[in-house]
Motif scaffolding. Structure first.
Motif, PDB file in Angstrom:
ATOM      1  N   GLY A  12       0.766  -1.027  -0.031  1.00  0.00           N
ATOM      2  CA  GLY A  12       0.129   0.009  -0.035  1.00  0.00           C
ATOM      3  C   GLY A  12       0.755   1.317  -0.004  1.00  0.00           C
ATOM      4  O   GLY A  12       0.393   2.274  -0.461  1.00  0.00           O
ATOM      5  N   ARG A  13       1.932   1.284   0.561  1.00  0.00           N
ATOM      6  CA  ARG A  13       2.991   2.402   0.810  1.00  0.00           C
ATOM      7  C   ARG A  13       3.651   2.491  -0.599  1.00  0.00           C
ATOM      8  O   ARG A  13       4.350   3.313  -1.003  1.00  0.00           O
ATOM      9  CB  ARG A  13       3.793   2.390   1.944  1.00  0.00           C
ATOM     10  N   GLY A  14       3.826   1.483  -1.319  1.00  0.00           N
ATOM     11  CA  GLY A  14       4.465   1.657  -2.580  1.00  0.00           C
ATOM     12  C   GLY A  14       6.134   0.800  -2.465  1.00  0.00           C
ATOM     13  O   GLY A  14       6.854   1.105  -3.334  1.00  0.00           O
ATOM     14  N   GLY A  15       6.189   0.267  -1.264  1.00  0.00           N
ATOM     15  CA  GLY A  15       7.495  -0.470  -0.927  1.00  0.00           C
ATOM     16  C   GLY A  15       8.541   0.682  -0.289  1.00  0.00           C
ATOM     17  O   GLY A  15       8.043   1.857   0.024  1.00  0.00           O
ATOM     18  N   PRO A  16       9.531   0.154   0.200  1.00  0.00           N
ATOM     19  CA  PRO A  16      10.409   1.217   0.908  1.00  0.00           C
ATOM     20  C   PRO A  16      11.120   2.049  -0.081  1.00  0.00           C
ATOM     21  O   PRO A  16      11.488   1.683  -1.182  1.00  0.00           O
ATOM     22  CB  PRO A  16      11.340   0.253   1.483  1.00  0.00           C
ATOM     23  N   GLU A  17      11.868   2.900   0.478  1.00  0.00           N
ATOM     24  CA  GLU A  17      12.653   3.968  -0.508  1.00  0.00           C
ATOM     25  C   GLU A  17      14.139   3.071  -0.834  1.00  0.00           C
ATOM     26  O   GLU A  17      14.543   2.956  -1.747  1.00  0.00           O
ATOM     27  CB  GLU A  17      13.128   5.026   0.207  1.00  0.00           C
ATOM     28  N   LYS A  18      14.581   2.282   0.208  1.00  0.00           N
ATOM     29  CA  LYS A  18      15.556   1.451   0.029  1.00  0.00           C
ATOM     30  C   LYS A  18      15.276  -0.018   0.594  1.00  0.00           C
ATOM     31  O   LYS A  18      15.048  -0.286   1.761  1.00  0.00           O
ATOM     32  CB  LYS A  18      16.654   2.045   0.659  1.00  0.00           C
ATOM     33  N   GLU A  19      15.519  -1.185  -0.218  1.00  0.00           N
ATOM     34  CA  GLU A  19      15.268  -2.506   0.315  1.00  0.00           C
ATOM     35  C   GLU A  19      16.269  -2.835   1.183  1.00  0.00           C
ATOM     36  O   GLU A  19      17.482  -2.469   1.081  1.00  0.00           O
ATOM     37  CB  GLU A  19      15.161  -3.558  -0.886  1.00  0.00           C
ATOM     38  N   GLY A  20      15.832  -3.723   2.147  1.00  0.00           N
ATOM     39  CA  GLY A  20      16.787  -4.189   3.238  1.00  0.00           C
ATOM     40  C   GLY A  20      17.959  -5.118   2.393  1.00  0.00           C
ATOM     41  O   GLY A  20      19.094  -5.160   3.072  1.00  0.00           O
ATOM     42  N   LEU A  21      17.939  -5.643   1.368  1.00  0.00           N
ATOM     43  CA  LEU A  21      18.741  -6.427   0.567  1.00  0.00           C
ATOM     44  C   LEU A  21      18.622  -5.825  -1.003  1.00  0.00           C
ATOM     45  O   LEU A  21      17.692  -6.092  -1.471  1.00  0.00           O
ATOM     46  CB  LEU A  21      18.978  -8.005   0.747  1.00  0.00           C
ATOM     47  N   ASP A  22      19.635  -4.966  -1.393  1.00  0.00           N
ATOM     48  CA  ASP A  22      19.480  -4.448  -2.674  1.00  0.00           C
ATOM     49  C   ASP A  22      19.516  -5.548  -3.640  1.00  0.00           C
ATOM     50  O   ASP A  22      20.224  -6.418  -3.651  1.00  0.00           O
ATOM     51  CB  ASP A  22      20.850  -3.566  -3.062  1.00  0.00           C
ATOM     52  N   PRO A  23      18.684  -5.511  -4.743  1.00  0.00           N
ATOM     53  CA  PRO A  23      18.541  -6.582  -5.755  1.00  0.00           C
ATOM     54  C   PRO A  23      19.757  -7.046  -6.207  1.00  0.00           C
ATOM     55  O   PRO A  23      20.284  -8.078  -6.772  1.00  0.00           O
ATOM     56  CB  PRO A  23      17.329  -6.067  -6.844  1.00  0.00           C
ATOM     57  N   ALA A  24      20.654  -5.829  -6.729  1.00  0.00           N
ATOM     58  CA  ALA A  24      21.752  -6.143  -7.341  1.00  0.00           C
ATOM     59  C   ALA A  24      22.988  -6.787  -6.526  1.00  0.00           C
ATOM     60  O   ALA A  24      23.611  -7.618  -7.031  1.00  0.00           O
ATOM     61  CB  ALA A  24      22.380  -4.843  -8.064  1.00  0.00           C
ATOM     62  N   GLU A  25      22.746  -6.462  -5.191  1.00  0.00           N
ATOM     63  CA  GLU A  25      23.615  -7.244  -3.983  1.00  0.00           C
ATOM     64  C   GLU A  25      23.110  -8.549  -4.152  1.00  0.00           C
ATOM     65  O   GLU A  25      24.147  -9.496  -3.982  1.00  0.00           O
ATOM     66  CB  GLU A  25      23.686  -6.418  -2.891  1.00  0.00           C
ATOM     67  N   GLU A  26      21.990  -8.864  -4.113  1.00  0.00           N
ATOM     68  CA  GLU A  26      21.442 -10.093  -3.753  1.00  0.00           C
ATOM     69  C   GLU A  26      21.975 -11.011  -5.112  1.00  0.00           C
ATOM     70  O   GLU A  26      22.304 -12.205  -4.954  1.00  0.00           O
ATOM     71  CB  GLU A  26      19.946 -10.216  -3.752  1.00  0.00           C
ATOM     72  N   ALA A  27      21.864 -10.497  -6.195  1.00  0.00           N
ATOM     73  CA  ALA A  27      22.135 -11.154  -7.572  1.00  0.00           C
ATOM     74  C   ALA A  27      23.836 -11.282  -7.497  1.00  0.00           C
ATOM     75  O   ALA A  27      24.180 -12.336  -7.847  1.00  0.00           O
ATOM     76  CB  ALA A  27      21.834 -10.128  -8.851  1.00  0.00           C
ATOM     77  N   ARG A  28      24.476 -10.622  -6.800  1.00  0.00           N
ATOM     78  CA  ARG A  28      25.980 -10.672  -6.860  1.00  0.00           C
ATOM     79  C   ARG A  28      26.292 -11.562  -5.939  1.00  0.00           C
ATOM     80  O   ARG A  28      27.203 -12.876  -6.317  1.00  0.00           O
ATOM     81  CB  ARG A  28      26.555  -9.486  -6.549  1.00  0.00           C
ATOM     82  N   LEU A  29      25.572 -11.662  -4.867  1.00  0.00           N
ATOM     83  CA  LEU A  29      25.693 -13.040  -3.694  1.00  0.00           C
ATOM     84  C   LEU A  29      25.392 -14.006  -4.312  1.00  0.00           C
ATOM     85  O   LEU A  29      26.010 -15.342  -4.024  1.00  0.00           O
ATOM     86  CB  LEU A  29      25.188 -12.574  -2.308  1.00  0.00           C
TER      87      LEU A  29
END
Length: 241
Positions: free
Chosen positions: A218-235
């Motif tokens: 409802g709020r449109g998600g956070p300004e910054k995710e707890g784990l950035d998608p690019a960092e998740e992909a790297r890991l």
């Protein structure tokens, strides 16, 4: 103020304990953290400062002081993205980085259950100190509940803690809910049986998952995710093996 206030409620934290290595070290009567000198990050004294606040309140109000020590608090309107990250990420589906081991414990209390306990305790005239945490549950079960609650086909890829640390992940705040810092082995295994005996009642975590996700969407998600998608992909590429 001391003479005019009938009761004093202070929301502290389980971080007040001198050790988070064992469940026994985090019982309500266990030793508390002391201030560290010459710290680089003021947050290193977060628990010790809370313990000092508790001491002042207990000295002033005695049995009229009610001190709650919650662990990780979440539910709708949680701005930290420590818990909201997981319902949202699992709902998005695909290959998901799952940190550590599926058997590692997680522990969260819904803010509504925390508030309900404190309000009921005030009405009943309770004082004293209470750990206020939800039931500890394996990380794997929590993420499976997120999949069930969000009807997700997400694929969990578990990456061991040593690989995450070797890949440069902050062992304290690098991935939501994951704790890889030595000395915090029981951080998510706090005993709240004293509070349960005094009326603490925690709703099913599935309800917290669904309500938190509904608020988050409802709020449109956070300004910054707890784990950035690019960092998740790297890991996933570098550490998953």
């Amino acid at each position: 103020l001391k003479g005019r206030v009938g009761r004093y409620v202070f929301v502290s934290t389980v971080s007040v304990y001198a050790s988070q290595a064992t469940t026994e070290a985090q019982l309500e009567d266990a030793p508390l953290a002391a201030l560290k000198q010459d710290v680089k990050d003021p947050l290193e004294n977060y628990g010790a400062n809370k313990a000092l606040c508790e001491a002042v309140i207990r000295e002033a109000y005695g049995e009229r002081a009610l001190i709650g020590r919650p662990g990780l608090v979440s539910g709708p309107h949680d701005p930290t993205d420590r818990f909201p990250y997981w319902p949202r990420r699992i709902a998005r589906g695909g290959r998901v980085l799952a940190p550590g081991d599926a058997g590692d414990l997680t522990q969260v209390i819904d803010v509504r259950d925390l508030a309900a306990f404190l309000l009921d305790a005030v009405h009943r005239g309770r004082g004293g100190v209470y750990n206020l945490t939800g039931a500890p549950r394996p990380f794997g079960i929590l993420l499976d509940l997120c999949r069930t609650a969000t009807y997700s086909d997400a694929e969990l890829t578990w990456v061991p803690t040593d690989r995450l640390i070797a890949a440069g992940v902050d062992p304290v705040m690098g991935i939501p809910l994951w704790v890889g810092e030595p000395g915090y082995e029981a951080f998510s295994d706090v005993d709240s049986s004293r509070a349960v005996g005094a009326g603490l009642n925690c709703r099913a975590v599935t309800e917290t998952i669904r309500d938190t996700l509904a608020w988050d969407l409802g709020r449109g998600g956070p300004e910054k995710e707890g784990l950035d998608p690019a960092e998740e992909a790297r890991l996933l590429e570098e550490a998953a093996g």
